[in-house]
Scaffold this motif. Structure first.
Motif, short mmCIF file in Angstrom:
data_model
loop_
_atom_site.label_atom_id
_atom_site.label_comp_id
_atom_site.label_asym_id
_atom_site.label_seq_id
_atom_site.Cartn_x
_atom_site.Cartn_y
_atom_site.Cartn_z
N UNK A 141 -31.93 -33.89 63.55
CA UNK A 141 -31.80 -32.81 64.35
C UNK A 141 -32.18 -31.44 63.65
N UNK A 142 -31.79 -31.14 62.47
CA UNK A 142 -32.24 -30.13 61.75
C UNK A 142 -33.84 -30.25 61.60
N UNK A 143 -34.49 -31.32 61.40
CA UNK A 143 -35.99 -31.36 61.47
C UNK A 143 -36.41 -30.90 62.76
N UNK A 144 -35.94 -31.42 63.70
CA UNK A 144 -36.48 -31.14 65.06
C UNK A 144 -36.30 -29.81 65.45
N UNK A 145 -35.17 -29.04 64.91
CA UNK A 145 -35.04 -27.55 65.00
C UNK A 145 -36.03 -26.73 64.19
N UNK A 146 -36.34 -27.14 63.01
CA UNK A 146 -37.28 -26.38 62.27
C UNK A 146 -38.57 -26.62 62.89
N UNK A 156 -37.69 -15.98 55.34
CA UNK A 156 -36.44 -16.34 54.81
C UNK A 156 -35.66 -17.27 55.77
N UNK A 157 -35.80 -17.28 57.12
CA UNK A 157 -35.34 -18.07 57.87
C UNK A 157 -35.61 -19.66 57.89
N UNK A 158 -37.08 -19.66 57.56
CA UNK A 158 -37.60 -21.03 57.41
C UNK A 158 -37.19 -21.77 56.06
N UNK A 159 -37.09 -21.05 55.02
CA UNK A 159 -36.54 -21.49 53.53
C UNK A 159 -35.08 -21.67 53.87
N UNK A 160 -34.30 -21.16 54.41
CA UNK A 160 -32.79 -21.48 54.82
C UNK A 160 -32.79 -22.71 55.44
N UNK A 161 -33.43 -22.75 56.73
CA UNK A 161 -33.33 -24.12 57.44
C UNK A 161 -33.96 -25.21 56.78
N UNK A 162 -34.98 -25.26 55.67
CA UNK A 162 -35.42 -26.14 55.00
C UNK A 162 -34.55 -26.42 53.90
N UNK A 163 -33.70 -25.47 53.40
CA UNK A 163 -32.78 -26.03 52.42
C UNK A 163 -31.41 -26.82 52.97
N UNK A 164 -31.37 -26.15 54.20
CA UNK A 164 -30.05 -27.06 55.07
C UNK A 164 -30.53 -28.44 55.38
N UNK A 165 -31.90 -28.69 55.59
CA UNK A 165 -32.21 -29.92 55.95
C UNK A 165 -32.22 -30.77 54.67
N UNK A 166 -32.64 -30.39 53.64
CA UNK A 166 -32.74 -31.19 52.45
C UNK A 166 -31.35 -31.54 52.17
N UNK A 167 -30.39 -30.44 52.08
CA UNK A 167 -28.86 -30.65 51.68
C UNK A 167 -28.40 -31.86 52.62
N UNK A 168 -28.57 -31.75 53.90
CA UNK A 168 -28.14 -32.61 54.86
C UNK A 168 -28.85 -34.04 54.56
N UNK A 169 -29.92 -33.90 54.28
CA UNK A 169 -30.86 -35.37 54.12
C UNK A 169 -30.46 -36.05 52.86
N UNK A 170 -30.15 -35.20 52.02
CA UNK A 170 -29.87 -35.85 50.60
C UNK A 170 -28.53 -36.58 50.57
N UNK A 171 -27.63 -35.99 51.50
CA UNK A 171 -26.16 -36.75 51.51
C UNK A 171 -26.22 -38.14 52.05
N UNK A 172 -27.18 -38.60 52.80
CA UNK A 172 -27.35 -40.19 53.18
C UNK A 172 -28.04 -40.89 51.99
#
Length: 117
Positions: free
Chosen positions: A5-10, A41-57
């Motif tokens: 979902x985060x990747x789709x948002x990006x 700034x927003x793109x990097x923030x979304x990207x960091x959020x995606x990597x953080x969420x993706x790495x949890x799995x």
């Protein structure tokens, strides 16, 4: 929120920003410098959020602390290629290219508008 979902948002926000930039270019204007900074700034923030969420799995990614997202936000230029290659193998380089194209999609659409004129 899932990593898909985060990747789709990006992707969606990148397309919206790109269409906005291309429309302004077509009308003879440009986006402001502050808009460009906020978008970066927003793109990097979304990207960091995606990597953080993706790495949890993923069990093969070491998560040293609770603030991994902030670490990624600060050092995304160094960490993102490592993370993508580590988690996706050689396809990680294609992921990196795709994310790079998303950042500069507005410029690419502006070139397309210029070429079409």
């Amino acid at each position: 929120m899932s990593s898909v979902a985060i990747l789709r948002l990006i992707i969606g926000v990148s397309w919206l920003v790109a269409v906005y930039q291309a429309t302004l270019f077509y009308l003879g204007s440009q986006t402001s410098e502050s808009f460009e900074k906020i978008w970066g700034f927003a793109f990097v923030g979304l990207l960091a959020f995606w990597v953080d969420t993706d790495s949890r799995d993923r069990s093969n990614i070491y998560r040293p602390s609770f603030d991994l997202g902030f670490f990624i936000f600060l050092l995304w230029v160094l960490y993102l290629p490592y993370y993508l290659v580590r988690t996706r193998g050689r396809l990680g380089w294609l992921w990196l290219l795709g994310l790079g194209l998303l950042v500069y999609l507005g410029v690419l659409l502006q070139w397309a508008v210029y070429a079409a004129r």
